[in-house]
Design a protein around this motif. Structure first.
Motif, mmCIF file in Angstrom:
data_model
loop_
_atom_site.group_PDB
_atom_site.id
_atom_site.type_symbol
_atom_site.label_atom_id
_atom_site.label_comp_id
_atom_site.label_asym_id
_atom_site.label_seq_id
_atom_site.Cartn_x
_atom_site.Cartn_y
_atom_site.Cartn_z
ATOM 1 N N VAL A 194 0.979 -1.317 0.033
ATOM 2 C CA VAL A 194 0.023 0.181 0.127
ATOM 3 C C VAL A 194 0.752 1.317 -0.135
ATOM 4 C CG1 VAL A 194 -1.842 1.313 1.514
ATOM 5 C CG2 VAL A 194 -1.950 -1.203 1.222
ATOM 6 N N TRP A 195 0.740 2.159 -0.955
ATOM 7 C CA TRP A 195 1.491 3.211 -0.885
ATOM 8 C C TRP A 195 0.518 4.570 -0.916
ATOM 9 C CZ3 TRP A 195 6.532 4.358 -1.606
ATOM 10 C CH2 TRP A 195 7.403 3.080 -1.780
ATOM 11 N N PHE A 196 1.436 5.548 -0.400
ATOM 12 C CA PHE A 196 0.929 6.975 -0.020
ATOM 13 C C PHE A 196 1.994 7.782 -0.923
ATOM 14 C CE2 PHE A 196 -0.768 4.555 3.735
ATOM 15 C CZ PHE A 196 -1.714 5.504 3.976
ATOM 16 N N ALA A 197 1.221 8.996 -1.306
ATOM 17 C CA ALA A 197 2.022 10.036 -2.157
ATOM 18 C C ALA A 197 1.010 11.435 -1.842
ATOM 19 C CB ALA A 197 1.986 9.514 -3.469
ATOM 20 N N THR A 198 1.948 12.310 -2.231
ATOM 21 C CA THR A 198 1.402 13.789 -2.252
ATOM 22 C C THR A 198 0.949 14.194 -3.730
ATOM 23 O OG1 THR A 198 3.679 14.798 -2.348
ATOM 24 C CG2 THR A 198 2.757 14.407 -0.275
ATOM 25 N N SER A 199 1.217 13.186 -4.592
ATOM 26 C CA SER A 199 0.789 13.710 -6.011
ATOM 27 C C SER A 199 0.542 12.435 -6.898
ATOM 28 C CB SER A 199 1.942 14.708 -6.958
ATOM 29 O OG SER A 199 3.021 13.761 -6.917
ATOM 30 N N ALA A 200 -0.562 12.462 -7.732
ATOM 31 C CA ALA A 200 -0.913 11.232 -8.398
ATOM 32 C C ALA A 200 0.223 10.744 -9.236
ATOM 33 C CB ALA A 200 -1.864 11.417 -9.279
ATOM 34 N N PRO A 221 -0.272 4.844 -6.460
ATOM 35 C CA PRO A 221 -0.469 4.974 -5.103
ATOM 36 C C PRO A 221 -1.836 4.746 -4.815
ATOM 37 C CG PRO A 221 -0.383 7.243 -6.148
ATOM 38 C CD PRO A 221 -0.149 6.170 -7.132
ATOM 39 N N SER A 222 -2.155 4.242 -3.415
ATOM 40 C CA SER A 222 -3.199 3.786 -3.141
ATOM 41 C C SER A 222 -3.997 5.266 -2.403
ATOM 42 C CB SER A 222 -3.627 2.777 -1.751
ATOM 43 O OG SER A 222 -2.609 1.577 -2.351
ATOM 44 N N PHE A 223 -3.420 5.856 -2.028
ATOM 45 C CA PHE A 223 -3.839 7.391 -1.229
ATOM 46 C C PHE A 223 -3.064 8.443 -1.782
ATOM 47 C CE2 PHE A 223 -4.613 3.679 1.549
ATOM 48 C CZ PHE A 223 -6.036 3.790 1.742
ATOM 49 N N VAL A 224 -3.575 9.229 -2.213
ATOM 50 C CA VAL A 224 -3.097 10.539 -2.688
ATOM 51 C C VAL A 224 -3.453 11.614 -1.794
ATOM 52 C CG1 VAL A 224 -2.555 12.379 -4.282
ATOM 53 C CG2 VAL A 224 -2.770 9.860 -5.050
ATOM 54 N N LEU A 225 -2.360 12.184 -0.888
ATOM 55 C CA LEU A 225 -2.567 13.253 0.215
ATOM 56 C C LEU A 225 -2.204 14.535 -0.060
ATOM 57 C CD1 LEU A 225 -2.685 10.701 3.331
ATOM 58 C CD2 LEU A 225 -4.676 11.269 2.005
ATOM 59 N N PRO A 226 -2.668 15.655 0.562
ATOM 60 C CA PRO A 226 -2.241 16.910 0.455
ATOM 61 C C PRO A 226 -0.672 17.221 0.708
ATOM 62 C CG PRO A 226 -3.834 17.043 2.020
ATOM 63 C CD PRO A 226 -3.815 15.719 1.531
ATOM 64 N N HIS A 227 -0.242 16.786 1.796
ATOM 65 C CA HIS A 227 1.101 16.919 2.337
ATOM 66 C C HIS A 227 1.804 15.701 3.098
ATOM 67 C CE1 HIS A 227 -0.459 17.946 6.265
ATOM 68 N NE2 HIS A 227 -1.682 18.526 5.219
ATOM 69 N N TYR A 228 2.895 16.024 3.346
ATOM 70 C CA TYR A 228 3.753 14.703 3.897
ATOM 71 C C TYR A 228 3.122 14.618 5.528
ATOM 72 C CZ TYR A 228 6.841 14.468 0.430
ATOM 73 O OH TYR A 228 7.587 14.291 -1.052
ATOM 74 N N ASN A 234 -1.354 9.093 8.891
ATOM 75 C CA ASN A 234 -1.941 7.811 8.477
ATOM 76 C C ASN A 234 -1.026 6.605 8.727
ATOM 77 O OD1 ASN A 234 -4.863 8.073 6.964
ATOM 78 N ND2 ASN A 234 -3.600 10.067 6.833
ATOM 79 N N LEU A 235 0.263 6.794 8.464
ATOM 80 C CA LEU A 235 1.287 5.664 8.553
ATOM 81 C C LEU A 235 1.164 5.178 10.001
ATOM 82 C CD1 LEU A 235 4.311 6.699 6.159
ATOM 83 C CD2 LEU A 235 2.514 4.731 5.897
ATOM 84 N N LYS A 236 0.931 5.900 10.805
ATOM 85 C CA LYS A 236 0.990 5.706 12.515
ATOM 86 C C LYS A 236 0.117 4.258 12.675
ATOM 87 C CE LYS A 236 1.932 10.131 14.171
ATOM 88 N NZ LYS A 236 1.588 11.449 14.948
ATOM 89 N N SER A 237 -1.011 4.463 11.867
ATOM 90 C CA SER A 237 -2.126 3.380 12.169
ATOM 91 C C SER A 237 -2.283 2.329 11.047
ATOM 92 C CB SER A 237 -3.413 3.948 12.645
ATOM 93 O OG SER A 237 -3.662 4.929 11.365
ATOM 94 N N CYS A 238 -1.333 2.265 9.897
ATOM 95 C CA CYS A 238 -1.455 1.607 9.109
ATOM 96 C C CYS A 238 -0.116 0.838 8.425
ATOM 97 C CB CYS A 238 -2.160 1.829 7.705
ATOM 98 S SG CYS A 238 -1.142 3.165 6.928
ATOM 99 N N ASN A 239 -0.104 0.104 7.518
ATOM 100 C CA ASN A 239 1.032 -0.837 6.923
ATOM 101 C C ASN A 239 1.447 -0.338 5.592
ATOM 102 O OD1 ASN A 239 1.309 -2.594 9.461
ATOM 103 N ND2 ASN A 239 -0.342 -3.862 8.167
ATOM 104 N N GLY A 240 1.148 1.073 5.467
ATOM 105 C CA GLY A 240 1.722 1.574 4.094
ATOM 106 C C GLY A 240 3.000 1.954 4.092
ATOM 107 N N PHE A 241 3.291 2.591 2.863
ATOM 108 C CA PHE A 241 4.729 2.854 2.694
ATOM 109 C C PHE A 241 4.549 4.331 1.950
ATOM 110 C CE2 PHE A 241 5.278 -1.677 3.302
ATOM 111 C CZ PHE A 241 6.733 -1.777 3.653
#
Length: 299
Positions: A194-200, A221-228, A234-241
């Motif tokens: 599972v991946w997080f990123a700040t841009s698609a 990315p599974s989740f595109v969020l506005p900033h780091y 979110n990473l505190k409670s999940c297994n994403g990278f």
């Protein structure tokens, strides 16, 4: 409609002889001074100053206008002093450009204690540097150093992107693959997470992949969020990278809410610079910012 501020600006330029000195005296930008003069010249229909390399020289019409307005302007300034309770010291207003992430992790907590007024602007480095060069803003933190004629750059720290994950994420398989030093299996395993990123377009992830695997990532990315900051929470409670700058995640790494999954076999570094104009109107204020950011911010 005639604006009396045009006359105030005209008076100061006439007396100090340069647009930059007038801007500093009036606590406005140099383009603002130019705009006031252009508007007044358009209104009167006459050129009021001759522009020279080292300043401006009033024309005959400019001298005539100055002699007409100087008495009323002095009177208005006296009325202003009587009607407006000014502070004993005037506070400069400094405009600063940087990306939101840099602001959030370096300057934000110090804003309320600055001994001057601050205006922040967020954007891409190229855009901010062009505005700095044009005199629209006063100070930029940048990883780019194009050779713009009015700017001087001061390097102050290096930063690099690292791969992080949630603090409870099992990365034992990844660690074995890294020890075996087989890039393709590492890339394949990471691509299934599972991946997080700040841009698609995953700009930071792409760069990390190209340096370490010499290919572009073949996943989205599974989740595109506005900033780091949002990613780290979110990473505190999940297994994403996620791939993030090292200075952004240093506190989370220290307290264990996220952990360093991999620094990469190659560790490309960016040099961050302070950028300002060669003839800045706010040398003391910008030095204060530089010292603050170097001592308490990014270092």
């Amino acid at each position: 409609m005639l604006n009396l501020e045009w006359f105030r600006t005209f008076k100061v330029v006439y007396e100090v002889g340069t647009l930059s000195a007038a801007a500093q005296s009036l606590f406005i930008s140099q383009p603002g001074v130019s705009l006031h003069l252009s508007a007044l010249e358009s209104y009167t229909g006459y050129r009021l100053f001759e522009r020279k390399n080292r300043g401006v020289i009033p024309t005959d019409r400019g001298t005539l206008l100055y002699n007409y307005i100087i008495g009323p302007m002095i009177g208005l300034e006296e009325i202003e002093k009587l009607c407006y309770k000014k502070s004993k010291t005037s506070r400069a207003t400094v405009s600063v450009g940087m990306c939101f992430t840099t602001f959030h992790y370096t300057l934000e907590e110090h804003v309320g204690h600055l001994p001057f007024n601050l205006i922040t602007k967020f954007g891409e480095c190229a855009q901010l540097l062009n505005e700095l060069n044009a005199g629209v803003i006063d100070f930029v933190i940048t990883s780019q150093t194009p050779p713009l004629p009015n700017l001087v750059y001061t390097p102050f720290m290096t930063t690099r992107n690292v791969l992080v994950c949630g603090g409870q994420t099992d990365i034992s398989t990844l660690e074995k693959l890294i020890i075996a030093n087989h890039p393709e299996p590492i890339s394949d395993w990471l691509g299934n997470q599972v991946w997080f990123a700040t841009s698609a377009d995953m700009e930071a992830v792409k760069r990390f992949w190209q340096v370490n695997f010499e290919v572009s990532p073949d996943f989205k990315p599974s989740f595109v969020l506005p900033h780091y900051g949002s990613i780290l929470r979110n990473l505190k409670s999940c297994n994403g990278f996620a791939v993030v700058p090292d200075f952004v995640c240093k506190h989370e790494l220290a307290n264990g809410t996220v952990k360093l999954a991999w620094e990469g076999s190659q560790q490309p570094e960016d040099m961050l610079h302070f950028a300002k104009r060669k003839n800045t109107s706010y040398p003391k204020e910008l030095l204060h910012l530089e010292n603050l950011l170097t001592t308490n911010g990014l270092s």
